[in-house]
Design a protein around this motif. Sequence first.
Motif, PDB file in Angstrom:
ATOM      1  N   SER A   1       0.804  -1.189   0.049  1.00 24.57           N
ATOM      2  CA  SER A   1       0.074   0.044   0.156  1.00 24.57           C
ATOM      3  C   SER A   1       0.788   1.278   0.031  1.00 24.57           C
ATOM      4  CB  SER A   1      -0.874  -0.190   1.348  1.00 24.57           C
ATOM      5  OG  SER A   1      -2.045  -1.008   1.244  1.00 24.57           O
TER       6      SER A   1
ATOM      7  N   THR B   1      -4.368   7.232  -2.318  1.00 24.28           N
ATOM      8  CA  THR B   1      -4.741   7.814  -0.917  1.00 24.28           C
ATOM      9  C   THR B   1      -3.782   8.758  -0.563  1.00 24.28           C
ATOM     10  OG1 THR B   1      -5.541   5.291  -0.587  1.00 24.28           O
ATOM     11  CG2 THR B   1      -5.121   6.924   1.194  1.00 24.28           C
TER      12      THR B   1
ATOM     13  N   GLY C   1      -8.003   6.538  -1.879  1.00 16.23           N
ATOM     14  CA  GLY C   1      -8.158   6.232  -3.157  1.00 16.23           C
ATOM     15  C   GLY C   1      -7.834   4.580  -3.397  1.00 16.23           C
ATOM     16  N   THR C   2      -7.126   4.171  -4.705  1.00 17.37           N
ATOM     17  CA  THR C   2      -7.089   2.870  -4.799  1.00 17.37           C
ATOM     18  C   THR C   2      -5.430   2.212  -4.435  1.00 17.37           C
ATOM     19  OG1 THR C   2      -6.104   3.118  -7.085  1.00 17.37           O
ATOM     20  CG2 THR C   2      -8.474   3.263  -6.811  1.00 17.37           C
ATOM     21  N   THR C   3      -4.533   3.079  -3.863  1.00 17.22           N
ATOM     22  CA  THR C   3      -3.417   2.752  -3.551  1.00 17.22           C
ATOM     23  C   THR C   3      -3.375   2.088  -2.290  1.00 17.22           C
ATOM     24  OG1 THR C   3      -2.793   4.845  -3.002  1.00 17.22           O
ATOM     25  CG2 THR C   3      -2.386   3.944  -5.407  1.00 17.22           C
TER      26      THR C   3
ATOM     27  N   GLY D   1      -4.837  -0.804   0.863  1.00 15.15           N
ATOM     28  CA  GLY D   1      -5.750  -1.860   0.754  1.00 15.15           C
ATOM     29  C   GLY D   1      -5.063  -2.616   2.220  1.00 15.15           C
TER      30      GLY D   1
ATOM     31  N   ASP E   1      -4.480   3.923 -11.238  1.00 14.54           N
ATOM     32  CA  ASP E   1      -4.521   4.149  -9.791  1.00 14.54           C
ATOM     33  C   ASP E   1      -4.853   5.637  -9.372  1.00 14.54           C
ATOM     34  OD1 ASP E   1      -3.498   1.470  -8.503  1.00 14.54           O
ATOM     35  OD2 ASP E   1      -1.663   2.024  -9.668  1.00 14.54           O
ATOM     36  N   GLN E   2      -5.402   5.843  -8.274  1.00 16.39           N
ATOM     37  CA  GLN E   2      -5.626   7.161  -7.456  1.00 16.39           C
ATOM     38  C   GLN E   2      -4.965   7.014  -6.337  1.00 16.39           C
ATOM     39  OE1 GLN E   2      -9.318   8.753  -6.179  1.00 16.39           O
ATOM     40  NE2 GLN E   2      -8.904  10.706  -7.042  1.00 16.39           N
TER      41      GLN E   2
END
Length: 353
Positions: free
Chosen positions: A289, A307, A345-347, A349, A304-305
């Motif tokens: 991440s 975080t 965002g998508t980065t 998890g 990707d966007q």
Amino acid sequence: MSSDRPTLADVAAAAGVSVSTASLAFSGAGPIAAATRERVIRAAEEMDYAGPNPLGRQLRSGRSGIVGVVVGDALRRSFRDPVAVQMLDGLVRTLGPLGLGVLLIPGSGSAEQRGVDPLVETAAMDVAAIIWGGTVENPNLMALRRRGIPTVVVEGQAVDDVAAIGIDDRAGTAAIGRHLLELGHRRIATVTLPFNEMGRAGLVDEDRIASLSWEITRRRIEGVRDAGIVPVATWEAPASLVEHGTDAGRALLSGPDRPTAILAQSDLLASGVVLAARELGLRVPEDVSIAGFDGLDLPWLAPDQLTSVVQPLAEKGAAVGHAIEALLEGRVPPPVMLPVSLRLGTTTGPAPA
């Protein structure tokens, strides 16, 4: 007419008024009838007279109309950084209606040499703003105070007689750190902004951290600690540029005990770490991440966007402009602390099992 090029005296004679009255007509100040002002302006238009010499006006008013903006990094790097560009845009938009221009000055002095750009010592300016990296011992601030030039420090260290504009970046960094902990990450590394004017690239230890002088870097390191994170590694970048983030990512993610998350102190650094992860065949966020700071729109990083912590860049520049306006009025405005917010965002998890 006294010369081929009309003068204010020529316009005054054509309008049938004194030179001082004609000067008031152009300045917009003082007791002058609207009809008289209109007569002066009409005479000036007929004679193709552009207006009083600005240098003479400056000498009479005692002001240059210039705001010196000392940028804490080399100008060639600052103009590659959307954070700097958007903030300066907000500043210039605020200064324009005040009739003020901007003189950009690189903050080239080092903490060791105590040197400053010659413009800081000699250039005509009514007010100055120091962007990033300001401390009480900052040589640029010391030089400006010696000259008696009112100063705004942006994201620096508060000083009694200096206007201060900042963002709550310590709290924002703590929030994004807690976000990573909630996702189960425990092996978290950080990539920082420069520690001082002589920023370098590489891993740092506690002694190096204790010696840093740039407040923006210090606050974001403290934010990580506020979240309860003890980084497995801290990498100092020499500037907030994508390539420096890529260098950091390669170094931090190449070993067998790589971190499961990397928190970078800027979005450009974080995006460079994302590119390094892709280069190394790692999936983001499944394998690692990555989070940043600034809230920039980086369409070239798609899909990707990041975080990120979003800061109000244009509003920060405008706040600097309003502080400058207050200083010109003879007031030192109270410190301004602008809020920030967490953008998922998508980065980022869950930590890999």
